[in-house]
Design a protein around this motif. Sequence first.
Motif, PDB file in Angstrom:
ATOM      1  N   CYS A  67     -23.451   0.964 -37.675  1.00  0.00           N
ATOM      2  CA  CYS A  67     -22.330   1.330 -38.537  1.00  0.00           C
ATOM      3  C   CYS A  67     -21.152   1.796 -37.683  1.00  0.00           C
ATOM      4  CB  CYS A  67     -22.703   2.463 -39.485  1.00  0.00           C
ATOM      5  SG  CYS A  67     -24.037   2.114 -40.642  1.00  0.00           S
ATOM      6  N   ILE A  68     -19.958   1.314 -38.022  1.00  0.00           N
ATOM      7  CA  ILE A  68     -18.731   1.769 -37.394  1.00  0.00           C
ATOM      8  C   ILE A  68     -17.805   2.260 -38.493  1.00  0.00           C
ATOM      9  CG2 ILE A  68     -16.644   1.052 -36.157  1.00  0.00           C
ATOM     10  CD1 ILE A  68     -18.320  -0.910 -34.598  1.00  0.00           C
ATOM     11  N   GLU A  69     -17.283   3.461 -38.320  1.00  0.00           N
ATOM     12  CA  GLU A  69     -16.371   4.026 -39.313  1.00  0.00           C
ATOM     13  C   GLU A  69     -14.936   3.619 -39.002  1.00  0.00           C
ATOM     14  OE1 GLU A  69     -16.268   8.387 -41.079  1.00  0.00           O
ATOM     15  OE2 GLU A  69     -15.002   8.256 -39.262  1.00  0.00           O
ATOM     16  N   ILE A  70     -14.184   3.215 -40.038  1.00  0.00           N
ATOM     17  CA  ILE A  70     -12.757   2.962 -39.897  1.00  0.00           C
ATOM     18  C   ILE A  70     -12.020   3.812 -40.923  1.00  0.00           C
ATOM     19  CG2 ILE A  70     -13.013   0.644 -38.937  1.00  0.00           C
ATOM     20  CD1 ILE A  70     -12.357  -0.499 -41.669  1.00  0.00           C
ATOM     21  N   ASP A  71     -10.834   4.253 -40.548  1.00  0.00           N
ATOM     22  CA  ASP A  71     -10.013   5.091 -41.429  1.00  0.00           C
ATOM     23  C   ASP A  71      -8.630   4.465 -41.517  1.00  0.00           C
ATOM     24  OD1 ASP A  71      -8.876   7.066 -42.918  1.00  0.00           O
ATOM     25  OD2 ASP A  71      -9.147   8.669 -41.464  1.00  0.00           O
ATOM     26  N   ASP A  72      -8.228   4.013 -42.711  1.00  0.00           N
ATOM     27  CA  ASP A  72      -6.988   3.254 -42.882  1.00  0.00           C
ATOM     28  C   ASP A  72      -6.958   2.064 -41.932  1.00  0.00           C
ATOM     29  OD1 ASP A  72      -5.990   4.899 -44.891  1.00  0.00           O
ATOM     30  OD2 ASP A  72      -5.100   6.293 -43.450  1.00  0.00           O
ATOM     31  N   LEU A  73      -8.095   1.392 -41.820  1.00  0.00           N
ATOM     32  CA  LEU A  73      -8.289   0.178 -41.023  1.00  0.00           C
ATOM     33  C   LEU A  73      -8.245   0.420 -39.513  1.00  0.00           C
ATOM     34  CD1 LEU A  73      -6.251  -2.453 -43.094  1.00  0.00           C
ATOM     35  CD2 LEU A  73      -8.663  -1.856 -43.260  1.00  0.00           C
ATOM     36  N   ILE A  74      -8.272   1.676 -39.097  1.00  0.00           N
ATOM     37  CA  ILE A  74      -8.308   1.998 -37.667  1.00  0.00           C
ATOM     38  C   ILE A  74      -9.671   2.569 -37.316  1.00  0.00           C
ATOM     39  CG2 ILE A  74      -7.261   3.341 -35.807  1.00  0.00           C
ATOM     40  CD1 ILE A  74      -4.743   3.523 -37.522  1.00  0.00           C
ATOM     41  N   PRO A  75     -10.387   1.983 -36.344  1.00  0.00           N
ATOM     42  CA  PRO A  75     -11.699   2.517 -35.969  1.00  0.00           C
ATOM     43  C   PRO A  75     -11.612   3.957 -35.474  1.00  0.00           C
ATOM     44  CG  PRO A  75     -11.387   0.335 -35.040  1.00  0.00           C
ATOM     45  CD  PRO A  75     -10.055   0.756 -35.590  1.00  0.00           C
ATOM     46  N   THR A  76     -12.499   4.802 -35.967  1.00  0.00           N
ATOM     47  CA  THR A  76     -12.607   6.168 -35.469  1.00  0.00           C
ATOM     48  C   THR A  76     -13.655   6.179 -34.357  1.00  0.00           C
ATOM     49  OG1 THR A  76     -14.389   6.869 -36.951  1.00  0.00           O
ATOM     50  CG2 THR A  76     -12.145   6.962 -37.821  1.00  0.00           C
TER      51      THR A  76
ATOM     52  N   LYS B  15      -0.164   8.200 -35.855  1.00  0.00           N
ATOM     53  CA  LYS B  15       0.168   8.206 -34.431  1.00  0.00           C
ATOM     54  C   LYS B  15      -0.975   8.793 -33.609  1.00  0.00           C
ATOM     55  CE  LYS B  15       5.201   8.522 -34.854  1.00  0.00           C
ATOM     56  NZ  LYS B  15       6.381   9.393 -34.619  1.00  0.00           N
ATOM     57  N   ALA B  16      -1.564   9.869 -34.120  1.00  0.00           N
ATOM     58  CA  ALA B  16      -2.656  10.532 -33.403  1.00  0.00           C
ATOM     59  C   ALA B  16      -3.846   9.594 -33.267  1.00  0.00           C
ATOM     60  CB  ALA B  16      -3.067  11.805 -34.142  1.00  0.00           C
ATOM     61  N   LYS B  17      -4.155   8.863 -34.339  1.00  0.00           N
ATOM     62  CA  LYS B  17      -5.290   7.936 -34.292  1.00  0.00           C
ATOM     63  C   LYS B  17      -5.037   6.821 -33.292  1.00  0.00           C
ATOM     64  CE  LYS B  17      -6.440   8.758 -39.112  1.00  0.00           C
ATOM     65  NZ  LYS B  17      -6.278   8.228 -40.469  1.00  0.00           N
ATOM     66  N   LEU B  18      -3.812   6.312 -33.291  1.00  0.00           N
ATOM     67  CA  LEU B  18      -3.484   5.243 -32.350  1.00  0.00           C
ATOM     68  C   LEU B  18      -3.573   5.734 -30.910  1.00  0.00           C
ATOM     69  CD1 LEU B  18      -0.475   3.658 -34.258  1.00  0.00           C
ATOM     70  CD2 LEU B  18      -2.641   2.531 -33.754  1.00  0.00           C
TER      71      LEU B  18
END
Length: 222
Positions: free
Chosen positions: A26-35, A183-186
Amino acid sequence: MKEIILDTETTGLSVREGHRIVEIGCIEIDDLIPTQNKFHCYLNPERKVSEKALEVHGYTDEFLSTKKKFSEVVDEFLNFIENKRLVIHNAEFDLSHLNNELTLLGKKKLNNENVIDTLALARDKFPGSPTSLDALCKRYRIDNSERTQHTALIDCDLLAKVYINLLDQKEPTLNFKNEENIKAKLNSNVTNQYYKKVIKPTEEELKLHEEYLKSSLKKNFF
């Protein structure tokens, strides 16, 4: 919105024949960005792996015999996916095996209403065309050279990229009220070159653009 890209490997195709899960990824994504959040485990299926399944994933009976049983990881798994939408390629297959494992333990089955099947998305978008994970990687020019055999985490990583393309979202979806979080996620994911950064125009560029629009609108193109 948080979603879980999910994949399983099994001892064989059919739960009716007693086949069990040998790997969950399982891979979690948040607003289509992988965490950074992932769940992964190999499992002792308590039965032999079929020859066809062995050809697909390469997990031998000897290798799996030392791994945990599903009963030992079920609570951690359920906590990881709780209140998150599942994204699965050929969801019917994975859900049937997961729900079989849960039923054997007297647990509540997973609800397929909160599941997105990327196979169905691909068939709707490209009717009559190949819609396997490899075929979709080829269509979207996603490097799948590491996928010499089916492994859950590699397949999840590829599926995350395919999923974003299927939604026509090669860049993260924007919520300007939450721009700083994006921005922080990127910035925390700078090693992942697949997901593009959002570049804002400078004040000078905005001014030049405004002047260009004013001069263009004065012209009569008809």
